[in-house]
Motif scaffolding. Structure first.
Motif, PDB file in Angstrom:
ATOM      1  N   TRP A 134       0.829  -1.209   0.000  1.00 57.74           N
ATOM      2  CA  TRP A 134       0.000   0.000   0.000  1.00 57.74           C
ATOM      3  C   TRP A 134       0.865   1.261   0.000  1.00 57.74           C
ATOM      4  CZ3 TRP A 134      -4.611  -0.820  -1.601  1.00 57.74           C
ATOM      5  CH2 TRP A 134      -5.233  -2.036  -1.339  1.00 57.74           C
ATOM      6  N   CYS A 135       2.067   1.169   0.576  1.00 58.48           N
ATOM      7  CA  CYS A 135       2.997   2.298   0.515  1.00 58.48           C
ATOM      8  C   CYS A 135       3.485   2.524  -0.918  1.00 58.48           C
ATOM      9  CB  CYS A 135       4.182   2.053   1.438  1.00 58.48           C
ATOM     10  SG  CYS A 135       3.762   1.955   3.185  1.00 58.48           S
ATOM     11  N   TYR A 136       3.737   1.423  -1.619  1.00 65.72           N
ATOM     12  CA  TYR A 136       4.158   1.511  -3.021  1.00 65.72           C
ATOM     13  C   TYR A 136       3.040   2.142  -3.856  1.00 65.72           C
ATOM     14  CZ  TYR A 136       6.587  -0.234  -7.248  1.00 65.72           C
ATOM     15  OH  TYR A 136       7.254  -0.352  -8.444  1.00 65.72           O
ATOM     16  N   ARG A 167       3.044   5.912  -5.729  1.00 67.00           N
ATOM     17  CA  ARG A 167       2.710   6.104  -7.138  1.00 67.00           C
ATOM     18  C   ARG A 167       1.583   7.136  -7.290  1.00 67.00           C
ATOM     19  NH1 ARG A 167       3.392   3.323 -11.905  1.00 67.00           N
ATOM     20  NH2 ARG A 167       5.476   3.085 -11.016  1.00 67.00           N
ATOM     21  N   ARG A 168       0.589   7.060  -6.417  1.00 67.46           N
ATOM     22  CA  ARG A 168      -0.520   8.013  -6.489  1.00 67.46           C
ATOM     23  C   ARG A 168      -0.075   9.422  -6.120  1.00 67.46           C
ATOM     24  NH1 ARG A 168      -5.416   4.260  -3.866  1.00 67.46           N
ATOM     25  NH2 ARG A 168      -5.618   2.885  -5.698  1.00 67.46           N
ATOM     26  N   LEU A 169       0.798   9.544  -5.129  1.00 66.62           N
ATOM     27  CA  LEU A 169       1.308  10.871  -4.776  1.00 66.62           C
ATOM     28  C   LEU A 169       2.139  11.436  -5.922  1.00 66.62           C
ATOM     29  CD1 LEU A 169       1.650  13.115  -2.661  1.00 66.62           C
ATOM     30  CD2 LEU A 169       3.742  11.964  -1.924  1.00 66.62           C
ATOM     31  N   ASP A 170       2.969  10.615  -6.536  1.00 63.83           N
ATOM     32  CA  ASP A 170       3.762  11.078  -7.685  1.00 63.83           C
ATOM     33  C   ASP A 170       2.851  11.622  -8.782  1.00 63.83           C
ATOM     34  OD1 ASP A 170       6.101  10.336  -6.434  1.00 63.83           O
ATOM     35  OD2 ASP A 170       6.334   8.451  -7.532  1.00 63.83           O
ATOM     36  N   GLU A 171       1.758  10.908  -9.014  1.00 62.74           N
ATOM     37  CA  GLU A 171       0.815  11.350 -10.045  1.00 62.74           C
ATOM     38  C   GLU A 171       0.134  12.650  -9.635  1.00 62.74           C
ATOM     39  OE1 GLU A 171      -3.168   9.719 -12.423  1.00 62.74           O
ATOM     40  OE2 GLU A 171      -1.881   8.296 -11.338  1.00 62.74           O
ATOM     41  N   ALA A 172      -0.210  12.764  -8.367  1.00 65.75           N
ATOM     42  CA  ALA A 172      -0.853  13.990  -7.886  1.00 65.75           C
ATOM     43  C   ALA A 172       0.100  15.179  -8.013  1.00 65.75           C
ATOM     44  CB  ALA A 172      -1.301  13.811  -6.437  1.00 65.75           C
ATOM     45  N   LEU A 173       1.345  14.979  -7.634  1.00 68.95           N
ATOM     46  CA  LEU A 173       2.309  16.081  -7.676  1.00 68.95           C
ATOM     47  C   LEU A 173       2.630  16.502  -9.101  1.00 68.95           C
ATOM     48  CD1 LEU A 173       4.788  15.080  -4.821  1.00 68.95           C
ATOM     49  CD2 LEU A 173       2.908  16.728  -4.751  1.00 68.95           C
ATOM     50  N   ALA A 174       2.483  15.567 -10.042  1.00 64.92           N
ATOM     51  CA  ALA A 174       2.745  15.904 -11.442  1.00 64.92           C
ATOM     52  C   ALA A 174       1.777  16.959 -11.965  1.00 64.92           C
ATOM     53  CB  ALA A 174       2.664  14.645 -12.299  1.00 64.92           C
ATOM     54  N   SER A 175       0.593  17.044 -11.368  1.00 68.86           N
ATOM     55  CA  SER A 175      -0.392  18.037 -11.811  1.00 68.86           C
ATOM     56  C   SER A 175      -0.652  19.113 -10.758  1.00 68.86           C
ATOM     57  CB  SER A 175      -1.719  17.341 -12.163  1.00 68.86           C
ATOM     58  OG  SER A 175      -2.240  16.650 -11.045  1.00 68.86           O
ATOM     59  N   GLY A 220      -3.208   6.313   4.576  1.00 73.09           N
ATOM     60  CA  GLY A 220      -3.646   5.356   3.568  1.00 73.09           C
ATOM     61  C   GLY A 220      -3.252   5.745   2.156  1.00 73.09           C
ATOM     62  N   ALA A 221      -3.373   4.778   1.251  1.00 77.01           N
ATOM     63  CA  ALA A 221      -3.063   5.008  -0.164  1.00 77.01           C
ATOM     64  C   ALA A 221      -4.260   5.662  -0.834  1.00 77.01           C
ATOM     65  CB  ALA A 221      -2.712   3.690  -0.848  1.00 77.01           C
ATOM     66  N   GLN A 222      -4.412   6.958  -0.569  1.00 76.87           N
ATOM     67  CA  GLN A 222      -5.578   7.683  -1.058  1.00 76.87           C
ATOM     68  C   GLN A 222      -5.518   7.873  -2.577  1.00 76.87           C
ATOM     69  OE1 GLN A 222      -8.085   8.390   0.876  1.00 76.87           O
ATOM     70  NE2 GLN A 222      -7.101   7.808   2.797  1.00 76.87           N
ATOM     71  N   GLU A 223      -6.708   8.066  -3.153  1.00 79.09           N
ATOM     72  CA  GLU A 223      -6.788   8.317  -4.596  1.00 79.09           C
ATOM     73  C   GLU A 223      -6.123   9.647  -4.950  1.00 79.09           C
ATOM     74  OE1 GLU A 223      -7.880   6.260  -6.774  1.00 79.09           O
ATOM     75  OE2 GLU A 223      -8.878   4.759  -5.514  1.00 79.09           O
ATOM     76  N   VAL A 224      -5.729   9.771  -6.204  1.00 80.06           N
ATOM     77  CA  VAL A 224      -5.020  10.966  -6.655  1.00 80.06           C
ATOM     78  C   VAL A 224      -5.825  12.231  -6.379  1.00 80.06           C
ATOM     79  CG1 VAL A 224      -4.132  12.171  -8.689  1.00 80.06           C
ATOM     80  CG2 VAL A 224      -3.713   9.718  -8.404  1.00 80.06           C
TER      81      VAL A 224
END
Length: 223
Positions: free
Chosen positions: A13-15, A19-27, A189-193
């Motif tokens: 879940w950390c992985y 990945r979701r945080l990386d995607e969020a930060l990209a935008s 938690g591994a929240q959505e983007v």
């Protein structure tokens, strides 16, 4: 804004959360600085790197239950573009891996090191508790593998990582990933983007309002 990520490199879940945080930060239009903070799901010694599914079966009620759990996580991860190969993954104590991330951070390679550790554990069946394997991974992200091995064979950062793990517990962090935004606001938690983007925007708004209030108050005092 500073973002602290409390996570363990053997936590699926950390992985997914990274990945979701990386995607969020990209935008995300704001400026952020990301810090990787250590957390251990299980600090127990690992004398032998057993297959992960086998270890999960012993902990969660048998092989069938373990397979159900990993299949579910694999499906979630796949939707985020991640492949988790549980048939190759082995259990590991991650203290040395967290030390390596701390060392890599000084050289501007923390994010790359963390990503390499996730991939090593979940895709390649590498024992991320092995100093030899960790030094090799350091070399693969552009660090000096021999220097990494010398560091791991020393006592450097042992006290620092131990203190950081204690600090995480003192903060009340019991599950990961946990994202701490601006040193004050926790998102667990591994929240959505979109959830992460909304949290970032809200914290930015709150911090901006608090800063404006401090400036006004300071002006009054100055007069």
């Amino acid at each position: 804004m500073e973002i602290e990520i409390y996570a363990d490199v053997i936590c699926p879940w950390c992985y997914i959360g990274k990945r979701r945080l990386d995607e969020a930060l990209a935008s995300y239009p704001g400026e952020v600085t990301v810090h990787y903070r250590p957390f251990q799901l299980d600090p127990s010694p690992v004398p032998q790197p057993l297959p992960l599914v086998q270890a999960l079966a012993g902990k969660f009620g048998g092989p069938e239950r373990a397979r159900q759990m990993v299949d579910h996580v694999k499906q979630v991860a796949a939707a985020d573009g991640l492949r988790l190969d549980y048939d190759r993954a082995v259990i590991a104590n991650t203290f040395e891996a967290h030390r390596l991330v701390s060392w890599a951070s000084d050289q501007g390679k923390a994010a790359e090191m963390v990503e390499a550790l996730y991939q090593a554990h979940f895709n390649h069946g590498i024992d991320v508790g092995s100093r030899e394997a960790l030094a090799t991974l350091a070399g693969e992200v552009g660090l000096d593998a021999a220097d990494a091995r010398r560091f791991l064979d020393s006592d450097e950062r042992v006290a620092d990582v131990t203190a950081a793990l204690t600090h995480a517990r003192d903060l009340g962090i019991t599950s990961v990933p946990t994202f701490v935004l601006a040193g004050k606001y926790a998102v667990s938690g591994a929240q959505e983007v979109q959830t992460l983007l909304a949290a970032l925007a809200e914290v930015e708004q709150r911090e901006s309002a608090a800063h404006s209030h401090r400036v006004t108050t300071a002006g009054i005092r100055h007069r």
